[in-house]
Design a protein around this motif. Sequence first.
Motif, mmCIF file in Angstrom:
data_model
loop_
_atom_site.group_PDB
_atom_site.id
_atom_site.type_symbol
_atom_site.label_atom_id
_atom_site.label_comp_id
_atom_site.label_asym_id
_atom_site.label_seq_id
_atom_site.Cartn_x
_atom_site.Cartn_y
_atom_site.Cartn_z
ATOM 1 N N VAL A 168 0.975 -1.221 -0.081
ATOM 2 C CA VAL A 168 -0.010 0.106 0.006
ATOM 3 C C VAL A 168 0.859 1.104 0.260
ATOM 4 O O VAL A 168 1.746 1.397 0.928
ATOM 5 N N ARG A 169 0.810 2.117 -0.943
ATOM 6 C CA ARG A 169 1.391 3.464 -1.327
ATOM 7 C C ARG A 169 0.924 4.516 -1.088
ATOM 8 O O ARG A 169 0.213 4.785 -2.006
ATOM 9 N N ASP A 170 1.128 5.187 -0.157
ATOM 10 C CA ASP A 170 0.507 6.562 0.084
ATOM 11 C C ASP A 170 -0.955 6.608 -0.247
ATOM 12 O O ASP A 170 -1.429 7.821 -0.755
ATOM 13 N N LEU A 171 -1.516 5.701 0.538
ATOM 14 C CA LEU A 171 -3.158 5.923 0.183
ATOM 15 C C LEU A 171 -3.825 6.745 0.796
ATOM 16 O O LEU A 171 -3.520 6.954 1.902
ATOM 17 N N GLY A 172 -4.803 7.268 -0.007
ATOM 18 C CA GLY A 172 -5.715 8.355 0.690
ATOM 19 C C GLY A 172 -6.978 8.391 0.223
ATOM 20 O O GLY A 172 -7.133 7.835 -1.026
ATOM 21 N N TYR A 173 -7.954 8.725 0.890
ATOM 22 C CA TYR A 173 -9.329 8.510 0.363
ATOM 23 C C TYR A 173 -10.037 10.056 1.148
ATOM 24 O O TYR A 173 -10.010 10.159 2.478
ATOM 25 N N THR A 174 -10.706 10.354 0.254
ATOM 26 C CA THR A 174 -11.492 11.784 0.806
ATOM 27 C C THR A 174 -12.844 11.528 0.631
ATOM 28 O O THR A 174 -13.342 11.271 -0.684
ATOM 29 N N TYR A 175 -13.632 11.844 1.562
ATOM 30 C CA TYR A 175 -15.301 11.794 1.398
ATOM 31 C C TYR A 175 -15.709 13.157 1.803
ATOM 32 O O TYR A 175 -15.738 13.741 2.909
ATOM 33 N N ARG A 176 -16.584 13.580 0.622
ATOM 34 C CA ARG A 176 -17.077 14.926 0.676
ATOM 35 C C ARG A 176 -16.077 15.988 1.662
ATOM 36 O O ARG A 176 -16.334 16.555 2.302
ATOM 37 N N ARG A 177 -14.807 15.935 0.953
ATOM 38 C CA ARG A 177 -13.932 17.229 1.316
ATOM 39 C C ARG A 177 -13.056 16.766 2.633
ATOM 40 O O ARG A 177 -12.397 17.230 2.915
ATOM 41 N N ASP A 178 -13.803 15.541 3.221
ATOM 42 C CA ASP A 178 -12.800 15.347 4.763
ATOM 43 C C ASP A 178 -12.200 14.175 4.437
ATOM 44 O O ASP A 178 -12.595 13.016 3.980
ATOM 45 N N PRO A 179 -10.967 14.223 4.656
ATOM 46 C CA PRO A 179 -9.966 13.081 4.557
ATOM 47 C C PRO A 179 -10.353 12.083 5.381
ATOM 48 O O PRO A 179 -10.167 12.060 6.609
ATOM 49 N N ALA A 180 -10.806 10.768 4.974
ATOM 50 C CA ALA A 180 -10.654 9.533 5.837
ATOM 51 C C ALA A 180 -9.412 8.642 6.104
ATOM 52 O O ALA A 180 -9.432 8.276 6.915
ATOM 53 N N LEU A 181 -8.673 8.720 4.972
ATOM 54 C CA LEU A 181 -7.199 8.380 5.028
ATOM 55 C C LEU A 181 -6.354 9.211 4.524
ATOM 56 O O LEU A 181 -6.645 9.880 3.412
ATOM 57 N N GLU A 182 -5.138 9.259 5.033
ATOM 58 C CA GLU A 182 -4.170 10.136 4.244
ATOM 59 C C GLU A 182 -3.015 9.451 4.634
ATOM 60 O O GLU A 182 -2.278 8.812 5.572
ATOM 61 N N ASN A 183 -2.193 9.398 3.317
ATOM 62 C CA ASN A 183 -0.665 8.712 3.167
ATOM 63 C C ASN A 183 -0.490 7.451 4.048
ATOM 64 O O ASN A 183 0.360 7.311 4.690
ATOM 65 N N VAL A 184 -1.507 6.652 3.853
ATOM 66 C CA VAL A 184 -1.305 5.187 4.532
ATOM 67 C C VAL A 184 -0.303 4.434 3.587
ATOM 68 O O VAL A 184 -0.536 4.092 2.551
ATOM 69 N N SER A 185 0.690 4.051 4.164
ATOM 70 C CA SER A 185 1.767 3.094 3.579
ATOM 71 C C SER A 185 2.114 1.776 4.455
ATOM 72 O O SER A 185 2.426 2.155 5.711
ATOM 73 N N PHE A 186 2.211 0.655 3.903
ATOM 74 C CA PHE A 186 2.589 -0.445 4.580
ATOM 75 C C PHE A 186 2.789 -1.704 3.495
ATOM 76 O O PHE A 186 2.096 -1.545 2.375
ATOM 77 N N THR A 187 3.277 -2.696 3.856
ATOM 78 C CA THR A 187 3.531 -3.943 3.176
ATOM 79 C C THR A 187 3.202 -5.360 3.813
ATOM 80 O O THR A 187 3.190 -5.205 5.176
ATOM 81 N N VAL A 188 2.676 -6.019 3.264
ATOM 82 C CA VAL A 188 2.322 -7.503 3.876
ATOM 83 C C VAL A 188 3.052 -8.375 3.074
ATOM 84 O O VAL A 188 2.794 -8.782 1.715
ATOM 85 N N ASP A 189 3.983 -9.152 3.766
ATOM 86 C CA ASP A 189 4.767 -10.176 3.159
ATOM 87 C C ASP A 189 3.669 -11.699 3.264
ATOM 88 O O ASP A 189 3.149 -11.834 4.046
ATOM 89 N N ARG A 190 4.034 -12.333 2.183
ATOM 90 C CA ARG A 190 3.462 -13.583 2.250
ATOM 91 C C ARG A 190 3.759 -14.273 3.478
ATOM 92 O O ARG A 190 4.757 -14.588 3.792
ATOM 93 N N GLY A 191 2.451 -14.860 4.094
ATOM 94 C CA GLY A 191 2.609 -15.481 5.269
ATOM 95 C C GLY A 191 2.792 -14.764 6.591
ATOM 96 O O GLY A 191 2.928 -15.423 7.505
ATOM 97 N N GLN A 192 2.724 -13.396 6.589
ATOM 98 C CA GLN A 192 3.118 -12.867 7.643
ATOM 99 C C GLN A 192 1.725 -11.701 7.966
ATOM 100 O O GLN A 192 1.568 -10.860 7.329
ATOM 101 N N ASN A 193 1.013 -12.455 8.874
ATOM 102 C CA ASN A 193 -0.244 -11.632 9.275
ATOM 103 C C ASN A 193 -0.156 -10.298 9.575
ATOM 104 O O ASN A 193 0.957 -10.235 10.454
ATOM 105 N N LEU A 194 -1.102 -9.339 9.390
ATOM 106 C CA LEU A 194 -0.928 -8.071 9.782
ATOM 107 C C LEU A 194 -2.316 -7.754 10.395
ATOM 108 O O LEU A 194 -3.476 -7.948 10.172
ATOM 109 N N GLY A 195 -2.054 -6.782 11.709
ATOM 110 C CA GLY A 195 -3.324 -6.422 12.428
ATOM 111 C C GLY A 195 -3.404 -4.991 12.022
ATOM 112 O O GLY A 195 -2.449 -4.213 12.203
ATOM 113 N N ILE A 196 -4.553 -4.498 11.812
ATOM 114 C CA ILE A 196 -4.850 -2.959 11.756
ATOM 115 C C ILE A 196 -5.673 -2.658 12.905
ATOM 116 O O ILE A 196 -6.762 -3.043 13.030
ATOM 117 N N VAL A 197 -5.212 -1.730 13.914
ATOM 118 C CA VAL A 197 -5.947 -1.563 15.109
ATOM 119 C C VAL A 197 -6.047 0.145 15.102
ATOM 120 O O VAL A 197 -5.520 0.927 14.340
#
Length: 254
Positions: free
Chosen positions: A8-37
């Motif tokens: 995930v590279r610099d991911l952003g999402y704006t809803y009605r001018r309000d940013p819900a996500l800004e500059n989200v970056s991370f990787t998931v390697d095969r077999g490596q579980n990720l928790g998002i909290v």
Amino acid sequence: MTAPLLEVRDLGYTYRRDPALENVSFTVDRGQNLGIVGESGAGKTTLLRLLLGLTRPTTGGIDTDGVPFDAGDRAALRRHRTFAQAVFQDPYSSLDPRQNVGRIVSEPLRSLHLSTTGSETRTRVASALEAVGLPADAAERYPHEFSGGQRQRIAIARAIVPRPQLLVADEPVSALDLSTRVRIVELLSSLSIGGLTVVVVSHDLGTVAALCERTLVLERGRVVEQGPTAALLAAPEHPYTRKLLAAVPRLPRR
């Protein structure tokens, strides 16, 4: 060098001018579980929708196995359905009560045209049910005949029947009682040992600690901390992560 399973590279999402996500970056390697909290409103659900291709990002992008994924491309979206599947929070509302379990579990095979014969479909459904600890004859029964934990197993069977590489689980145990939660976490862990990579979106740090090698912390749509789960929980660096940990209920000492 092998590409990450998910990037995930610099991911952003704006809803009605309000940013819900800004500059989200991370990787998931095969077999490596990720928790998002994160707390409610942190952006977890928006991120899940982007990972599944249910929503297109406003900025940034997602690569799967090193290939850019465009949710607006119908062919790419179909391929993505075989790459990533989801399990949702409520095992009661996520299953159609009018269909038997065999029909429910086989739905991805039909919609993605992954099975050519009725015999092949039945075999793959039976294999998926066995993988989640349910007997093959469960296929003839209906959701109301099963407990909440068993229904979540059915939902997991439906998710794994197309043999995805990535399973995105949205609060997969929050609607279950404590003992059932433990069994579902153990099931997800066994599936990941078998080759499936799991991304868990949750506010439950206990579930994440039991299942995920890495953890990412979201606050108001931004990543404030990420790293190995054990290290992050043992010595959180960001005040928001420390706040989340402080909110975890603990039994009083005697």
